[in-house]
Motif scaffolding. Structure first.
Motif, PDB file in Angstrom:
ATOM      1  N   LYS A  39       0.859  -1.180   0.000  1.00 38.39           N
ATOM      2  CA  LYS A  39       0.000   0.000   0.000  1.00 38.39           C
ATOM      3  C   LYS A  39       0.892   1.226   0.000  1.00 38.39           C
ATOM      4  O   LYS A  39       1.731   1.397   0.889  1.00 38.39           O
ATOM      5  N   LEU A  40       0.758   2.061  -1.018  1.00 41.50           N
ATOM      6  CA  LEU A  40       1.642   3.219  -1.152  1.00 41.50           C
ATOM      7  C   LEU A  40       1.067   4.416  -0.407  1.00 41.50           C
ATOM      8  O   LEU A  40      -0.085   4.795  -0.609  1.00 41.50           O
ATOM      9  N   GLN A  41       1.870   4.992   0.468  1.00 40.38           N
ATOM     10  CA  GLN A  41       1.502   6.206   1.183  1.00 40.38           C
ATOM     11  C   GLN A  41       2.065   7.392   0.405  1.00 40.38           C
ATOM     12  O   GLN A  41       3.254   7.702   0.485  1.00 40.38           O
ATOM     13  N   TRP A  42       1.207   8.041  -0.384  1.00 34.81           N
ATOM     14  CA  TRP A  42       1.697   9.039  -1.323  1.00 34.81           C
ATOM     15  C   TRP A  42       2.433  10.193  -0.649  1.00 34.81           C
ATOM     16  O   TRP A  42       3.395  10.730  -1.196  1.00 34.81           O
ATOM     17  N   LYS A  43       2.007  10.566   0.540  1.00 30.36           N
ATOM     18  CA  LYS A  43       2.663  11.684   1.219  1.00 30.36           C
ATOM     19  C   LYS A  43       4.068  11.319   1.681  1.00 30.36           C
ATOM     20  O   LYS A  43       4.862  12.203   2.000  1.00 30.36           O
ATOM     21  N   GLN A  44       4.355  10.025   1.728  1.00 35.12           N
ATOM     22  CA  GLN A  44       5.671   9.584   2.190  1.00 35.12           C
ATOM     23  C   GLN A  44       6.615   9.237   1.037  1.00 35.12           C
ATOM     24  O   GLN A  44       7.777   8.934   1.267  1.00 35.12           O
ATOM     25  N   LEU A  45       6.118   9.255  -0.195  1.00 35.39           N
ATOM     26  CA  LEU A  45       6.957   8.853  -1.315  1.00 35.39           C
ATOM     27  C   LEU A  45       8.094   9.843  -1.534  1.00 35.39           C
ATOM     28  O   LEU A  45       7.890  11.060  -1.539  1.00 35.39           O
ATOM     29  N   THR A  46       9.283   9.311  -1.725  1.00 29.45           N
ATOM     30  CA  THR A  46      10.456  10.133  -1.997  1.00 29.45           C
ATOM     31  C   THR A  46      10.611  10.316  -3.501  1.00 29.45           C
ATOM     32  O   THR A  46       9.891   9.717  -4.302  1.00 29.45           O
ATOM     33  N   GLN A  47      11.575  11.136  -3.886  1.00 29.06           N
ATOM     34  CA  GLN A  47      11.847  11.308  -5.317  1.00 29.06           C
ATOM     35  C   GLN A  47      12.293   9.995  -5.948  1.00 29.06           C
ATOM     36  O   GLN A  47      11.960   9.701  -7.099  1.00 29.06           O
ATOM     37  N   ASP A  48      13.038   9.188  -5.192  1.00 26.74           N
ATOM     38  CA  ASP A  48      13.425   7.853  -5.673  1.00 26.74           C
ATOM     39  C   ASP A  48      12.193   7.023  -5.993  1.00 26.74           C
ATOM     40  O   ASP A  48      12.136   6.338  -7.020  1.00 26.74           O
ATOM     41  N   ILE A  76      11.448  -2.524   2.646  1.00 27.38           N
ATOM     42  CA  ILE A  76      11.890  -2.410   4.037  1.00 27.38           C
ATOM     43  C   ILE A  76      12.063  -0.941   4.427  1.00 27.38           C
ATOM     44  O   ILE A  76      11.716  -0.531   5.545  1.00 27.38           O
ATOM     45  N   GLN A  77      12.583  -0.134   3.489  1.00 24.73           N
ATOM     46  CA  GLN A  77      12.697   1.306   3.755  1.00 24.73           C
ATOM     47  C   GLN A  77      11.310   1.906   3.980  1.00 24.73           C
ATOM     48  O   GLN A  77      11.105   2.701   4.904  1.00 24.73           O
ATOM     49  N   HIS A  78      10.330   1.537   3.129  1.00 19.35           N
ATOM     50  CA  HIS A  78       8.965   2.041   3.289  1.00 19.35           C
ATOM     51  C   HIS A  78       8.389   1.646   4.644  1.00 19.35           C
ATOM     52  O   HIS A  78       7.778   2.457   5.337  1.00 19.35           O
ATOM     53  N   TYR A  79       8.585   0.377   5.005  1.00 20.39           N
ATOM     54  CA  TYR A  79       8.055  -0.140   6.262  1.00 20.39           C
ATOM     55  C   TYR A  79       8.627   0.631   7.457  1.00 20.39           C
ATOM     56  O   TYR A  79       7.909   0.985   8.400  1.00 20.39           O
ATOM     57  N   SER A  80       9.930   0.905   7.391  1.00 18.42           N
ATOM     58  CA  SER A  80      10.598   1.513   8.540  1.00 18.42           C
ATOM     59  C   SER A  80      10.218   2.980   8.729  1.00 18.42           C
ATOM     60  O   SER A  80      10.540   3.576   9.768  1.00 18.42           O
ATOM     61  N   ALA A 257      24.838 -12.806  -7.745  1.00 15.80           N
ATOM     62  CA  ALA A 257      24.430 -12.052  -6.563  1.00 15.80           C
ATOM     63  C   ALA A 257      24.968 -10.629  -6.659  1.00 15.80           C
ATOM     64  O   ALA A 257      26.005 -10.380  -7.277  1.00 15.80           O
ATOM     65  N   SER A 258      24.230  -9.708  -6.041  1.00 16.10           N
ATOM     66  CA  SER A 258      24.644  -8.303  -5.998  1.00 16.10           C
ATOM     67  C   SER A 258      24.468  -7.792  -4.589  1.00 16.10           C
ATOM     68  O   SER A 258      23.513  -8.155  -3.886  1.00 16.10           O
ATOM     69  N   GLY A 259      25.389  -6.937  -4.159  1.00 21.44           N
ATOM     70  CA  GLY A 259      25.292  -6.393  -2.810  1.00 21.44           C
ATOM     71  C   GLY A 259      25.847  -4.993  -2.736  1.00 21.44           C
ATOM     72  O   GLY A 259      26.536  -4.533  -3.657  1.00 21.44           O
ATOM     73  N   GLY A 260      25.546  -4.310  -1.636  1.00 23.02           N
ATOM     74  CA  GLY A 260      26.076  -2.971  -1.470  1.00 23.02           C
ATOM     75  C   GLY A 260      25.623  -2.300  -0.191  1.00 23.02           C
ATOM     76  O   GLY A 260      24.780  -2.815   0.548  1.00 23.02           O
ATOM     77  N   HIS A 261      26.203  -1.141   0.029  1.00 24.89           N
ATOM     78  CA  HIS A 261      25.980  -0.348   1.239  1.00 24.89           C
ATOM     79  C   HIS A 261      25.027   0.791   0.909  1.00 24.89           C
ATOM     80  O   HIS A 261      25.176   1.446  -0.120  1.00 24.89           O
ATOM     81  N   TYR A 262      24.032   1.016   1.772  1.00 24.57           N
ATOM     82  CA  TYR A 262      23.068   2.090   1.543  1.00 24.57           C
ATOM     83  C   TYR A 262      22.813   2.831   2.852  1.00 24.57           C
ATOM     84  O   TYR A 262      23.093   2.344   3.943  1.00 24.57           O
ATOM     85  N   ASN A 263      22.262   4.036   2.719  1.00 24.86           N
ATOM     86  CA  ASN A 263      21.945   4.840   3.906  1.00 24.86           C
ATOM     87  C   ASN A 263      20.755   5.728   3.582  1.00 24.86           C
ATOM     88  O   ASN A 263      20.904   6.828   3.060  1.00 24.86           O
TER      89      ASN A 263
END
Length: 276
Positions: A39-48, A76-80, A257-263
């Motif tokens: 479920k998308l919360q439009w007010k919380q959507l980022t430019q990404d 997971i970012q959305h959930y958090s 496989a692909s991996g990386g660091h994010y913030n």
């Protein structure tokens, strides 16, 4: 038509999913699952989020908008943003939908990771690929999403240049910079020699360079001797800020496989395997 999957394919894929979850559960990762329909919360959507809408399957029901899961890390970012994840390291398996194609994704995430956490995560993934999937990792591609801060002054970092770099358009890059520019010379160097070439002009004490060297040493220590630098890959999301690693098998254009660091909303390090 490939809408129907038959017995052997279905069982084989489900066994791999279960094997992955059990493997990482035994390494003290919390097994999680989330709804395939977000479920998308439009007010919380980022430019990404807005930039990725054209790759998503979206529909409206009443006053709410919904989407099929496009990316586990994104979800997971959305959930958090609304709730707190009650785990510092998680593992998951399930479908994602990209451009109306369904893929099965196996993944792990470690939040607020130390360097040792990231190293251990990589070692677990590499071990799983070799022992459980019975695949060889023949070569790796590494990069860093802040590499241009090492290569270019801010005034040279333009959208036009980044587009030319992502297209590997050396002719255009040469016109925007110069034929003798170090970036042009770097791109003309074979990718498996590019990291060594960086020492000719880069600050070897720069955090980006030290991160790349660290991952090169880590990969070599795990038996991967063919390591290529990729400076042309742009971050898929703005929260990808650090090193990335892609593991390949010969004669396969897609990474194992692909991996990386994010913030972003959460800081983390993750690795994913796309079964399909």
């Amino acid at each position: 038509m490939d809408y129907v999957k038959y017995k052997d394919d279905v069982i084989n894929k489900k066994e791999k999913e279960l094997k992955f979850l059990k493997y990482f559960s035994s390494k003290d990762f919390e097994v999680i699952d989330m709804n395939f329909i977000e479920k998308l919360q439009w007010k919380q959507l980022t430019q990404d989020d807005l930039n990725s809408l054209d790759t998503r399957s979206i529909w409206k029901n009443g006053d709410a908008f919904y989407s099929l899961r496009n990316d586990w890390t994104d979800q997971i970012q959305h959930y958090s943003r609304e709730y707190q994840l009650k785990a510092s390291r998680v593992t998951y398996a399930g479908p994602i939908s990209i451009n109306e194609h369904i893929f099965t994704n196996l993944g792990v995430e470690i939040f607020n990771p130390t360097r040792n956490d990231m190293l251990q995560c990589y070692q677990y993934i590499h071990d799983f690929i070799q022992k459980e999937l019975e695949l060889n990792v023949d070569f790796a591609v590494i990069g860093h999403y802040q590499l241009f801060d090492l290569l270019l002054p801010k005034e040279e970092q333009t959208e036009e240049l980044f587009l030319a770099i992502s297209e590997r358009n050396i002719s255009k890059i040469s016109k925007l910079l110069s034929q003798n520019h170090t970036l042009v010379q770097l791109l003309k160097t074979p990718t498996h020699h590019q990291l060594d070439f960086l020492t000719n002009f880069a600050d070897v004490e720069h955090p980006t360079y030290k991160s790349l060297q660290y991952w090169k040493s880590t990969l070599e220590a795990s038996g991967i001797n063919h390591i290529h630098l990729d400076i042309t890959t742009m971050p898929p999301k703005s929260y990808y800020v650090g090193s990335f690693i892609q593991l390949y098998q010969n004669n396969n254009r897609n990474p194992i496989a692909s991996g990386g660091h994010y913030n972003g909303t959460l800081e983390g390090f993750g690795f994913g395997i796309q079964l399909n």
